[in-house]
Structures are given as C-alpha cells and as structure tokens.
Scaffold this active site. Sequence first.
Site, PDB file in Angstrom:
ATOM      1  N   GLU A  59      17.443 -11.255 -36.163  1.00  0.00           N
ATOM      2  CA  GLU A  59      16.406 -11.726 -36.876  1.00  0.00           C
ATOM      3  C   GLU A  59      16.381 -11.017 -38.228  1.00  0.00           C
ATOM      4  OE1 GLU A  59      12.303 -12.213 -38.220  1.00  0.00           O
ATOM      5  OE2 GLU A  59      13.070 -10.271 -37.591  1.00  0.00           O
ATOM      6  N   CYS A 116      14.922  -7.975 -27.963  1.00  0.00           N
ATOM      7  CA  CYS A 116      14.518  -7.615 -29.570  1.00  0.00           C
ATOM      8  C   CYS A 116      13.668  -6.416 -29.215  1.00  0.00           C
ATOM      9  CB  CYS A 116      13.600  -8.823 -30.045  1.00  0.00           C
ATOM     10  SG  CYS A 116      13.047  -8.586 -31.609  1.00  0.00           S
ATOM     11  N   GLY A 124      27.006  -3.844 -28.688  1.00  0.00           N
ATOM     12  CA  GLY A 124      26.326  -2.618 -29.107  1.00  0.00           C
ATOM     13  C   GLY A 124      27.335  -1.745 -29.478  1.00  0.00           C
ATOM     14  N   GLY A 141      27.462  -7.532 -33.638  1.00  0.00           N
ATOM     15  CA  GLY A 141      26.366  -7.739 -34.443  1.00  0.00           C
ATOM     16  C   GLY A 141      26.531  -7.129 -35.771  1.00  0.00           C
ATOM     17  N   ARG A 142      26.182  -5.850 -36.045  1.00  0.00           N
ATOM     18  CA  ARG A 142      26.108  -5.285 -36.899  1.00  0.00           C
ATOM     19  C   ARG A 142      27.724  -4.892 -37.678  1.00  0.00           C
ATOM     20  NH1 ARG A 142      22.988  -0.154 -36.561  1.00  0.00           N
ATOM     21  NH2 ARG A 142      24.024  -0.364 -34.438  1.00  0.00           N
TER      22      ARG A 142
END
Length: 323
Positions: free
Chosen positions: A9, A98, A200, A223-224
């Site tokens: 998000e 989240c 993760g 993700g990141r």
Amino acid sequence: MQIALAPMEGLVDNILRDVLTRVGGIDWCVTEFIRVCDRLLPESSFDKLAPELRHGARTAAGVPMRVQLLGSDPVCLAENAALACELGAPVIDLNFGCPAKTVNKSRGGAVLLKEPELLHAIVREVRRQVPAHIPVTAKMRLGFDSPDGALDCGMALAEGGAEHLVVHARTKVEGYKPPAHWEWVARVQDVVKVPVFANGEIWTVDDWRRCREVSGAEHIMLGRGLVSRPDLAMQIAAARDGRDYTPMSWGEMLPLLREFWRQAQAKLSPRYAPGRMKQWVAMLTRGYPEAVTLFAELRREDDCQRISALLGGYVQPLQASVA
C-alpha cells in the site's frame, strides 16, 4: 515455482506494477488493498486502485493482476468481492497482514489474526459468493504480537476456502524488522493442504536459497527486495533453472525510471509526482550505488522539469496531469 509481486500500500500502485512487470520473471501481481467497511463500493473505487481491470486484469506486459480486499465484515467483503469479479478480477485476495496502525485500529489487516474464527468466516463467505471458477486466496503474517497462533490462523484460512496462502514471516509488532522467521512458513505448510508462499526478507538470490532451505516453500512473493532490485525475480528464476544471468545495470534501469516518471506526472499533480519519484529512487539505493547519487540530487527537488533533466533529458508527461 511461482514468483509473485507483493501488494504494498502506498508503493506498488499500477505505475510501479507496470514498470516492474516489464522486467520479467513475475508470474502475477496484486493490487494495493481496497478498503471495505460497511457498504458496497462504487466501481470507481476499484478503477482507482485496479485500473488494469479495464485491460483484462493484466499489466501492459501481460502479467495477471489479482484484486486484494481488506476489511472485517464477512458479508460486506463477500459482496464487494463478487462485484470485483463482475468487473473482471481473476482472483480475489484477502489481506490479513497489513501492519499499519491506522488500518489495525479500524479492524483491518493483521489485527484480525487475533480472531481465527473471524478469518474462517470471512474466507468462507467470500468463497460462497464468488463464482466457483475464481480462486480466493489470503495473505497473513505470523500473528499480531506472537507467532503462537499462526497455525490456527493458517488452518482457519485454508479450511475456509483459501486456495493458497502467502505467509509474511513476521508478526505485526515486528513490522519489517529482520529477521524473517522462515521456519514458521514450514510449520504453516505442515498443517494446511494448500500451497504456501514464503514472503519477507528476500533481497538477493542467496536470501532466496536460504528461504527455500529453511521454509521448504516452492513459491515466493517478493516485495521490497524486488522494488529495490527490479530484476530480482529474473535473477531467482535463472538460479532456479541453472541458467547464467547478468544482473540489470544502472544504464538499463534508467529507461524504467524515465517511464515511471512519465506515468507519475500523468497520474499525479506536480505537487505529488516528485514524492513518488523520490520514494522509488530511495529504495533503489539498496541495489544501485548510482541511485545514491541520484537520490542526493532529487531529495530537495520539487520542480518536475528539473527532475526530468536529472533523469537525463526532458521527460514529456503522457498526458495532462490530474489530481
């Protein structure tokens, strides 16, 4: 093995989904969460966060996009999931991961991991109202402040009808602090009969190898790590297949940055577009030393034309800026 792009998000919007999926290696991606409270949302809410629905629920590169919903009311979530399917969503994903305080305070995201019975009820009702051919999936963390209930939560989601689970291997309280507890992904997989994706702290190919060894997970969500190294999925896919692969250079990154900037200027007003550019370049500093230099030049710059010049020549917006 599937490699998915995580829904983040405020970061991975349709622009970044477009740019990252152009690089390759990503099997599917997920929208930012669409917040469901107490009513059936207008179609515009879906169009805002999932404009790919107008194009077959795929990014420009052809990568399938799933729609993620977040909320706590089983019936309301199910009704909105059914609408999303009418609008073209090929998969409905439910957010139970989240960690944002504002989201948790309004009874959404990871706070629901305190209530396995509610998790089960949500997935069961969504599964009941969504057409049988459309999968329902779920993303979870290990728990709110402890992983002690992770197995109960995983079973609740799977038994409710989730076709697969993505497990972010940290609790809500841990946020994004390393390490990720990949061993818990294996424990969740041991108690459910559906595939479990590990998520993760996968920043490199070596991280992926360790994650696979510890978690036993065949599938992963990035993700990141992928935002910081846009070809990380390609690197991992090559390692999986035993192929040689030359990582993307900074010179190859620059066209992606310019394309991102074009779209950011088209989507956002001149007041907000620079912030989006800085956000991504700041994350790229982890993977590219050249990004450190660029970010130092960008961080105090708010003029769109000067930012275009820093990116190597004037970058014409795709269309007039919108609010």
